[in-house]
Design a protein around this motif. Sequence first.
Motif, short mmCIF file in Angstrom:
data_model
loop_
_atom_site.label_atom_id
_atom_site.label_comp_id
_atom_site.label_asym_id
_atom_site.label_seq_id
_atom_site.Cartn_x
_atom_site.Cartn_y
_atom_site.Cartn_z
N LYS A 103 4.54 19.78 -23.82
CA LYS A 103 4.91 18.95 -24.96
C LYS A 103 3.64 18.31 -25.51
O LYS A 103 2.93 17.61 -24.79
CB LYS A 103 5.90 17.89 -24.53
CG LYS A 103 6.56 17.20 -25.67
CD LYS A 103 7.71 16.34 -25.19
CE LYS A 103 8.55 15.95 -26.39
NZ LYS A 103 9.89 15.54 -26.02
N THR A 104 3.33 18.59 -26.75
CA THR A 104 2.16 18.03 -27.39
C THR A 104 2.44 17.88 -28.88
O THR A 104 3.10 18.73 -29.47
CB THR A 104 0.90 18.89 -27.11
OG1 THR A 104 -0.23 18.25 -27.68
CG2 THR A 104 1.02 20.29 -27.65
N ASP A 105 1.99 16.81 -29.47
CA ASP A 105 2.23 16.54 -30.90
C ASP A 105 3.70 16.68 -31.27
O ASP A 105 4.04 17.30 -32.28
CB ASP A 105 1.40 17.48 -31.79
CG ASP A 105 -0.09 17.26 -31.63
OD1 ASP A 105 -0.48 16.10 -31.38
OD2 ASP A 105 -0.85 18.23 -31.74
N LYS A 106 4.57 16.13 -30.45
CA LYS A 106 6.02 16.16 -30.68
C LYS A 106 6.60 17.58 -30.75
O LYS A 106 7.69 17.79 -31.27
CB LYS A 106 6.38 15.38 -31.96
CG LYS A 106 6.00 13.92 -31.87
CD LYS A 106 6.51 13.17 -33.09
CE LYS A 106 6.18 11.71 -32.95
NZ LYS A 106 5.24 11.20 -33.93
N LYS A 107 5.84 18.56 -30.25
CA LYS A 107 6.33 19.94 -30.23
C LYS A 107 6.33 20.43 -28.79
O LYS A 107 5.51 20.00 -27.98
CB LYS A 107 5.40 20.86 -31.03
CG LYS A 107 5.41 20.64 -32.51
CD LYS A 107 4.53 21.66 -33.22
CE LYS A 107 3.09 21.27 -33.07
NZ LYS A 107 2.21 21.76 -34.11
N LEU A 108 7.20 21.37 -28.50
CA LEU A 108 7.15 22.10 -27.22
C LEU A 108 6.46 23.41 -27.51
O LEU A 108 6.94 24.21 -28.32
CB LEU A 108 8.56 22.36 -26.69
CG LEU A 108 9.16 21.24 -25.87
CD1 LEU A 108 10.62 21.54 -25.56
CD2 LEU A 108 8.40 21.03 -24.57
N ILE A 109 5.34 23.63 -26.86
CA ILE A 109 4.54 24.82 -27.11
C ILE A 109 4.59 25.73 -25.90
O ILE A 109 4.38 25.28 -24.77
CB ILE A 109 3.09 24.43 -27.44
CG1 ILE A 109 3.06 23.64 -28.75
CG2 ILE A 109 2.20 25.66 -27.54
CD1 ILE A 109 1.76 22.99 -29.06
N LYS A 110 4.87 26.99 -26.14
CA LYS A 110 4.88 27.99 -25.07
C LYS A 110 3.45 28.45 -24.83
O LYS A 110 2.75 28.85 -25.75
CB LYS A 110 5.76 29.18 -25.46
CG LYS A 110 5.85 30.23 -24.37
CD LYS A 110 6.73 31.36 -24.84
CE LYS A 110 6.77 32.47 -23.83
NZ LYS A 110 7.57 33.60 -24.32
N LEU A 111 3.02 28.36 -23.58
CA LEU A 111 1.66 28.78 -23.21
C LEU A 111 1.73 29.86 -22.15
O LEU A 111 2.36 29.67 -21.11
CB LEU A 111 0.91 27.59 -22.58
CG LEU A 111 0.15 26.63 -23.45
CD1 LEU A 111 -0.61 25.65 -22.58
CD2 LEU A 111 -0.78 27.32 -24.39
N SER A 112 1.07 30.96 -22.40
CA SER A 112 0.94 32.00 -21.39
C SER A 112 -0.17 31.58 -20.42
O SER A 112 -1.23 31.14 -20.85
CB SER A 112 0.59 33.32 -22.05
OG SER A 112 0.13 34.23 -21.08
#
Length: 109
Positions: free
Chosen positions: A11-20
């Motif tokens: 969770k960063t900048d109010k977003k959930l980001i998928k990271l490989s």
Amino acid sequence: MTNDPNYTFIKTDKKLIKLSFDDILLIKGLGNYVEIFVRDNKKYIYYKSLKDLIDKLPNEFMRVHNSYIINLKRVDYIEDNHLIIADHKISIAKSYRECLINRIDKLLL
């Protein structure tokens, strides 16, 4: 644990980001936060300590300094007491050096 996915969400900048996990180059500690450096010169700030993170990362990740966790798959080379990953030069702390060398010895041809 063979069914573990090779990605995670942060969770960063109010977003959930998928990271490989394969895209992560290194993680730099900033107190209670970490900076996650990924391919394509991107980086993310994440609210988590290095200590909490290292327990959740796959085996190819390794702590090499009080401030750094690196992805062994992404290391370009090691010279003296430094690791080079893309354009990052990371010091290898004495306390982590032996463990790193042991891991690398297992990977030697």
